[in-house]
Each structure stands twice: as C-alpha cells, then as structure tokens.
Design an enzyme around this catalytic site. Structure first.
Site, PDB file in Angstrom:
ATOM      1  N   PRO A  69      39.979 -92.139  32.612  1.00 20.40           N
ATOM      2  CA  PRO A  69      41.295 -91.818  32.917  1.00 20.40           C
ATOM      3  C   PRO A  69      42.065 -92.344  33.805  1.00 20.40           C
ATOM      4  O   PRO A  69      43.578 -92.746  33.866  1.00 20.40           O
ATOM      5  CB  PRO A  69      40.432 -90.363  34.000  1.00 20.40           C
ATOM      6  N   GLY A 117      42.413 -97.962  31.193  1.00 18.91           N
ATOM      7  CA  GLY A 117      42.507 -98.306  30.325  1.00 18.91           C
ATOM      8  C   GLY A 117      42.532 -99.388  29.828  1.00 18.91           C
ATOM      9  O   GLY A 117      41.172-100.574  29.525  1.00 18.91           O
ATOM     10  N   SER A 118      43.630-100.301  29.746  1.00 27.13           N
ATOM     11  CA  SER A 118      43.440-101.541  29.700  1.00 27.13           C
ATOM     12  C   SER A 118      42.958-102.499  31.211  1.00 27.13           C
ATOM     13  O   SER A 118      41.985-103.338  30.864  1.00 27.13           O
ATOM     14  CB  SER A 118      45.014-102.494  29.828  1.00 27.13           C
ATOM     15  N   TRP A 166      39.691 -90.438  26.761  1.00 23.53           N
ATOM     16  CA  TRP A 166      40.008 -90.885  25.490  1.00 23.53           C
ATOM     17  C   TRP A 166      38.830 -91.084  23.751  1.00 23.53           C
ATOM     18  O   TRP A 166      38.924 -91.382  23.257  1.00 23.53           O
ATOM     19  CB  TRP A 166      41.090 -91.678  25.268  1.00 23.53           C
ATOM     20  N   ILE A 167      37.810 -90.391  24.470  1.00 21.65           N
ATOM     21  CA  ILE A 167      37.161 -91.147  22.996  1.00 21.65           C
ATOM     22  C   ILE A 167      37.120 -90.235  21.550  1.00 21.65           C
ATOM     23  O   ILE A 167      36.513 -89.010  21.643  1.00 21.65           O
ATOM     24  CB  ILE A 167      35.769 -90.684  23.716  1.00 21.65           C
ATOM     25  N   THR A 168      37.364 -91.197  20.961  1.00 18.98           N
ATOM     26  CA  THR A 168      36.774 -90.880  19.669  1.00 18.98           C
ATOM     27  C   THR A 168      35.708 -90.175  18.990  1.00 18.98           C
ATOM     28  O   THR A 168      34.574 -91.175  19.155  1.00 18.98           O
ATOM     29  CB  THR A 168      37.467 -91.620  18.466  1.00 18.98           C
ATOM     30  N   GLN A 181      63.041 -93.713   5.602  1.00 17.67           N
ATOM     31  CA  GLN A 181      64.225 -94.288   5.683  1.00 17.67           C
ATOM     32  C   GLN A 181      65.033 -94.592   4.349  1.00 17.67           C
ATOM     33  O   GLN A 181      65.668 -93.785   4.101  1.00 17.67           O
ATOM     34  CB  GLN A 181      64.619 -95.462   6.392  1.00 17.67           C
ATOM     35  N   GLY A 198      65.112 -91.258   2.739  1.00 17.41           N
ATOM     36  CA  GLY A 198      65.937 -89.992   3.414  1.00 17.41           C
ATOM     37  C   GLY A 198      65.579 -89.113   4.246  1.00 17.41           C
ATOM     38  O   GLY A 198      64.858 -88.832   4.851  1.00 17.41           O
ATOM     39  N   GLU A 200      42.186 -99.791  21.208  1.00 19.85           N
ATOM     40  CA  GLU A 200      41.413-101.003  21.382  1.00 19.85           C
ATOM     41  C   GLU A 200      42.269-101.665  21.972  1.00 19.85           C
ATOM     42  O   GLU A 200      41.691-103.301  21.291  1.00 19.85           O
ATOM     43  CB  GLU A 200      40.757-101.100  19.877  1.00 19.85           C
TER      44      GLU A 200
HETATM   45  C1  LIG Z   1      43.722 -91.393  19.416  1.00 21.92           C
HETATM   46  C2  LIG Z   1      43.010 -92.381  21.208  1.00 21.92           C
HETATM   47  C3  LIG Z   1      41.805 -93.330  20.331  1.00 21.92           C
HETATM   48  C4  LIG Z   1      41.480 -93.645  21.490  1.00 21.92           C
HETATM   49  N1  LIG Z   1      39.876 -93.949  20.978  1.00 21.92           N
HETATM   50  C5  LIG Z   1      39.059 -94.442  22.055  1.00 21.92           C
HETATM   51  C6  LIG Z   1      38.054 -94.455  22.468  1.00 21.92           C
HETATM   52  O1  LIG Z   1      36.801 -94.064  20.875  1.00 21.92           O
HETATM   53  N2  LIG Z   1      37.048 -95.137  23.082  1.00 21.92           N
HETATM   54  C7  LIG Z   1      37.638 -96.015  24.015  1.00 21.92           C
HETATM   55  O2  LIG Z   1      36.623 -96.554  25.233  1.00 21.92           O
HETATM   56  N3  LIG Z   1      39.254 -95.573  24.349  1.00 21.92           N
HETATM   57  C8  LIG Z   1      39.488 -94.938  23.452  1.00 21.92           C
HETATM   58  N4  LIG Z   1      40.888 -94.826  23.634  1.00 21.92           N
HETATM   59  C9  LIG Z   1      41.321 -95.310  24.645  1.00 21.92           C
HETATM   60  C10 LIG Z   1      42.378 -96.067  25.104  1.00 21.92           C
HETATM   61  O3  LIG Z   1      42.287 -97.970  24.035  1.00 21.92           O
HETATM   62  C11 LIG Z   1      43.356 -97.111  25.920  1.00 21.92           C
HETATM   63  O4  LIG Z   1      44.384 -95.651  25.504  1.00 21.92           O
HETATM   64  C12 LIG Z   1      43.994 -98.511  25.652  1.00 21.92           C
HETATM   65  O5  LIG Z   1      43.378 -98.812  26.561  1.00 21.92           O
HETATM   66  C13 LIG Z   1      45.408 -98.445  26.686  1.00 21.92           C
HETATM   67  O6  LIG Z   1      44.895 -97.059  28.302  1.00 21.92           O
HETATM   68  P1  LIG Z   1      45.772 -96.448  28.798  1.00 21.92           P
HETATM   69  O7  LIG Z   1      46.410 -95.795  27.602  1.00 21.92           O
HETATM   70  O8  LIG Z   1      44.632 -96.514  30.148  1.00 21.92           O
HETATM   71  O9  LIG Z   1      47.167 -96.736  29.760  1.00 21.92           O
HETATM   72  P2  LIG Z   1      47.383 -98.079  30.439  1.00 21.92           P
HETATM   73  O10 LIG Z   1      46.200 -99.241  30.496  1.00 21.92           O
HETATM   74  O11 LIG Z   1      47.501 -97.349  31.094  1.00 21.92           O
HETATM   75  O12 LIG Z   1      48.449 -99.194  29.957  1.00 21.92           O
HETATM   76  C14 LIG Z   1      50.085 -98.372  30.130  1.00 21.92           C
HETATM   77  C15 LIG Z   1      51.177 -99.261  29.663  1.00 21.92           C
HETATM   78  O13 LIG Z   1      51.282-100.667  30.430  1.00 21.92           O
HETATM   79  C16 LIG Z   1      50.545-101.857  29.380  1.00 21.92           C
HETATM   80  N5  LIG Z   1      50.169-102.728  30.002  1.00 21.92           N
HETATM   81  C17 LIG Z   1      48.738-102.392  31.104  1.00 21.92           C
HETATM   82  N6  LIG Z   1      48.580-103.403  31.362  1.00 21.92           N
HETATM   83  C18 LIG Z   1      49.331-104.553  31.200  1.00 21.92           C
HETATM   84  C19 LIG Z   1      49.401-106.062  31.554  1.00 21.92           C
HETATM   85  N7  LIG Z   1      48.419-106.572  32.272  1.00 21.92           N
HETATM   86  N8  LIG Z   1      50.509-106.325  31.333  1.00 21.92           N
HETATM   87  C20 LIG Z   1      51.496-106.182  30.162  1.00 21.92           C
HETATM   88  N9  LIG Z   1      51.139-104.812  30.214  1.00 21.92           N
HETATM   89  C21 LIG Z   1      50.269-103.435  30.690  1.00 21.92           C
HETATM   90  C22 LIG Z   1      49.724-100.975  27.993  1.00 21.92           C
HETATM   91  O14 LIG Z   1      49.965-102.456  27.314  1.00 21.92           O
HETATM   92  C23 LIG Z   1      50.417 -99.619  28.110  1.00 21.92           C
HETATM   93  O15 LIG Z   1      51.944 -99.940  27.374  1.00 21.92           O
HETATM   94  C24 LIG Z   1      42.125 -94.499  22.675  1.00 21.92           C
HETATM   95  C25 LIG Z   1      42.901 -93.770  22.542  1.00 21.92           C
HETATM   96  C26 LIG Z   1      44.026 -93.128  22.407  1.00 21.92           C
HETATM   97  C27 LIG Z   1      45.851 -92.669  22.311  1.00 21.92           C
END
Ligand SMILES: Cc1cc2nc3c(=O)[nH]c(=O)nc-3n(C[C@H](O)[C@H](O)[C@H](O)COP(=O)(O)OP(=O)(O)OC[C@H]3O[C@@H](n4cnc5c(N)ncnc54)[C@H](O)[C@@H]3O)c2cc1C
Length: 390
Positions: free
Chosen positions: A136, A139-140, A164-166, A343, A346, A370
């Site tokens: 939670p 992510g990144s 977000w685990i698929t 598009q 239409g 990913e």
């Molecule tokens: C449908 C779905 C399936 C998924 N399946 C899996 C899975 O099986 N296993 C798993 O582990 N994860 C999974 N994920 C998680 C996914 O990998 C993360 O959502 C993703 O890595 C982004 O993390 P976050 O959502 O916490 O966004 P954040 O990291 O909070 O990012 C929010 C925004 O900030 C931007 N940002 C963050 N840091 C920077 C930076 N340094 N420079 C520029 N921009 C930045 C990001 O690009 C994004 O636009 C899944 C997500 C979804 C939606």
C-alpha cells in the site's frame, strides 16, 4: 459490418515447432477465449478454466526449461504467444505473463532440490502463480517495502500486506519479497509461499476501470509460517531477484500491449471499410486512412522493439534497457491506438456494442503495471547517464 475480415498477423518465427505453437494458440484464442471475453469482463468473471486449459496445452511454462516441465521456447516465440492471447483477452495474456513472472525467482535462483520439488507443478501442473512486490505505501519505490519475514528456528514468519496483487485470492502460490534485514534494497529476501498457507488471506478484488475479469487484490500475511526451504536465493538477494524478474516481465507487458493495439486496429479497419457516410465507406476519407496508417505503424514499431529486446535476451546479451524501452513504447502505443480506434468508430466506439471502448480501458493499465512509464524512463536514463546524484 465489413467484407474486409482482419487477416492474422504474419509472424516471423524461427522454427516449424513455433509456427505450430502459434497455430495452436490462435485456435484456443478463437474458440475458447475471444467469444466470452466481452461478457465475462463486463461481469468481472475470472476464467480459471482457461488457465487450466493453457496449462494442459503446455502454454503456462513456455520460456522455461523442459527438464522441469517448461516449453524450452525462446522469448522471441513466447512473447508472440502472449501477444496472441492478449489480443483475444488481456486478462488471459497478462495473467500468463504474471504467472511466468512468479516462476522466475525459483527457476532462476532456486536450488536444484527446490526446483525439482516445486517447478514441475508450477510450469505444467495446473498451478497458477502471483508475484508480490508492491505494498500500500510502496509502489514505484518498491525497495522501501515493509512486509517482514522473521527467522524462527528452521522457519520464517511473514507479516504484512501486499497490494495490487494480480491473481490475489485465486493463486496457488505467491512469490513474495519481504524484509529480513536492513532498510533499503539489500534487506529484502524472496520466498515461495503456498496459497493455502495459514494466515494468508486476500481482500475483495479492486473495482478497476478495466481488466475486470483479472482479480487484483490486497494480500494479507498474518504470521504466515513457512520453512527455510521455501526461501529463494540468499538472504538479502530478494530485491535483485525481483528486478531481474521485472526485466523479463516488462517484455511480457510490451507484447500484451501490442496484442491489445492489434485487436483495436483490426476492429477499426473492419468498421471503417463497412460504415458508409456521404455515400462512401468512411475508409475512403483521407482523414481516417491516415489515422489507420499511423495506428498500424505504431503497432509494427512496437512489435519490432519488443522482438529486438527478446532476441537480445535469447542471445544472452544485456536487455534491461531495451525491455524498458519496449514496455514504454508499446504501452504508450496501445493507449494511442485504442483511443484512435474509438474515434474511428464514432458514437458506436463509445458503446459496449463494440470492443474498442474495453480495449481503451485495458490499455491504460499497461502504462502503470510492472513499473509505471515514468519509472521506465528513469531506467532508460540510468543506462544513458548513470545513476541520479542526490
Ligand atoms: C491492475 C494492476 C495489477 C497489478 N499487479 C501487480 C502484481 O501482480 N504484483 C505487484 O507487486 N504489483 C502489482 N501492481 C502494482 C503496480 O506495479 C504499481 O501500481 C505500480 O508500480 C505503481 O505504484 P503505485 O500504484 O504505488 O504508484 P506510485 O508509486 O505512488 O506512483 C504514483 C505516480 O507517481 C509517479 N512517480 C513515482 N515516483 C516517481 C519518480 N521518481 N519520478 C517520476 N514519477 C514518479 C508514478 O509514475 C505515478 O504516475 C498492479 C497494479 C495494477 C493497477
């Protein structure tokens, strides 16, 4: 609507075996996957039986060693299989890609004993995997993850939550990155956790914009106890295992994106050649002809890029930068092509009577999973200019 039925993509494939494989995949896609895609996506139904069928057909372990039940296929072939599956239904194509991702740790870093014990069931025995890195609050910035694994005799006890685990809640095994030591990337270790382990539970599937048939859920680890024999690789090696899996996984996402885009282009061409306005098919108008030409060019460029990266991987060359480029380019192309397809159709394109609105919603998630496309740019830039200075 049109007399111009879409022709299958003419693929460059290395062997007779790979041509037969693509023919098999097309047959399964046309008979079993595509006809139910719209209805089941609308209903949010996960097609578990399709994954069983793919496993029985030898399609869930394609890029892995046949010694352990894999298909011994090069990435060049495996990715084109993913493209075909994703064109029929992204939930299936992406699901197979995530399953492969979840097998990567054990296949690449497990001991011989661990591989012999677990891999055959994972690669060809009907099991389905999940890959647990995101949380939670991380992510990144995945290296800041907080799920803990604490040593207790010959066991580890895992506590925390993965987000977000698929396949969360439907998977048979979970490849889990957990903190076993210091802060940061070097304190993380990988584990293979069975889906029925006491203390493991999944939340309700997220209510998503698209890919509603693919369950995405929070997975809780409430004192999950597993033996040390389920630790993969060395203590502290988990983050580099996770990143290595993602290099290959990103190629899977790129191939899925090209599949989604190809499906949208096929719909757009079919519609544009059948729909009449001003007494002529709308495909006669240069404004639309040029759109279709640009869509097709983006798809072909994306396919070439992911195949270049795949062939580097197959040849044992570094491919991390090219994988990030392929993921970035192909998923942006899919977003643009699917938007243009709406598009071309239409008002009808904006309804559920045609699949293009669903394809557009599905394309969006590929720019996020990913590693978001911002993160892909960071990876590419690091290869060019070195790590950022703080
Ligand atoms: C449908 C779905 C399936 C998924 N399946 C899996 C899975 O099986 N296993 C798993 O582990 N994860 C999974 N994920 C998680 C996914 O990998 C993360 O959502 C993703 O890595 C982004 O993390 P976050 O959502 O916490 O966004 P954040 O990291 O909070 O990012 C929010 C925004 O900030 C931007 N940002 C963050 N840091 C920077 C930076 N340094 N420079 C520029 N921009 C930045 C990001 O690009 C994004 O636009 C899944 C997500 C979804 C939606």
């Amino acid at each position: 609507m049109s007399d111009r039925a879409p022709q299958p993509v003419e693929r460059q494939l290395p062997t007779e075996e790979s041509r037969d494989l693509i023919a098999l995949v097309r047959d399964i896609a046309q008979r079993e996957i595509a006809p139910r895609a719209a209805e089941e996506e609308d209903a949010g139904r996960f097609p578990r039986e399709i994954f069983s069928l793919l496993s029985e057909s030898g399609l869930l372990g394609l890029p892995y060693d046949s010694e352990y039940g894999g298909g011994d296929q090069p990435y060049e072939v495996y990715l084109q299989v993913l493209e075909e599956l994703a064109a029929a239904r992204l939930t299936v194509g992406l699901g197979v890609s995530v399953h492969s991702l979840s097998c990567h740790a054990l296949a690449g870093y497990g001991s011989k004993e661990q591989q012999t014990e677990h891999l055959p069931a994972m690669l060809g025995g009907g099991l389905l995997g999940a890959y647990c890195l995101s949380e939670p609050a991380s992510g990144s910035d995945a290296a800041s993850l907080r799920t803990k694994a604490v040593r207790d005799g010959d066991d580890w006890v895992i506590t925390g939550a993965k987000a977000w685990i698929t396949h969360g809640g439907v998977a048979d095994f979970y490849t889990v990155m957990a903190r076993t030591g210091q802060e940061g990337a070097r304190g993380i270790t990988a584990f293979l956790v069975p889906g029925d382990a006491p203390g493991l539970s999944a939340g309700a599937p997220e209510k998503k914009m698209g890919m509603k048939g693919s369950p995405t859920a929070l997975v809780n680890f409430d004192g999950v106890r597993i033996p040390d024999t389920r630790r993969i690789g060395e203590e502290g090696q988990g983050f580099s295992i996770a990143l290595s899996a993602l290099d290959s996984g990103r190629l899977g996402i790129a191939a899925c994106a090209v599949g989604v885009a190809q499906a949208a282009l096929d719909e757009a061409v079919s519609y544009a050649t059948g729909r009449q306005q001003f007494g002529r098919p709308i495909a006669d108008f240069q404004g639309l002809r040029f759109m279709l030409a640009d869509m097709a060019t983006r798809i072909e460029a994306g396919r070439a890029l992911y195949l270049t990266a795949a062939r580097r991987r197959d040849a044992g060359l570094p491919f991390s930068q090219q994988a990030a480029m392929a993921k970035l380019f192909c998923t942006d192309a899919a977003m643009s092509v699917t938007t243009d397809a709406v598009q071309v159709l239409g008002g009808y394109g904006y309804t559920q009577d045609f699949p293009v609105e669903r394809l557009m919603r599905e394309a969006k998630v590929l720019q996020i999973v990913e590693g978001t496309n911002q993160i892909q740019r960071m990876v590419i830039a690091r290869h060019l200019a070195g790590p950022e200075s703080r």
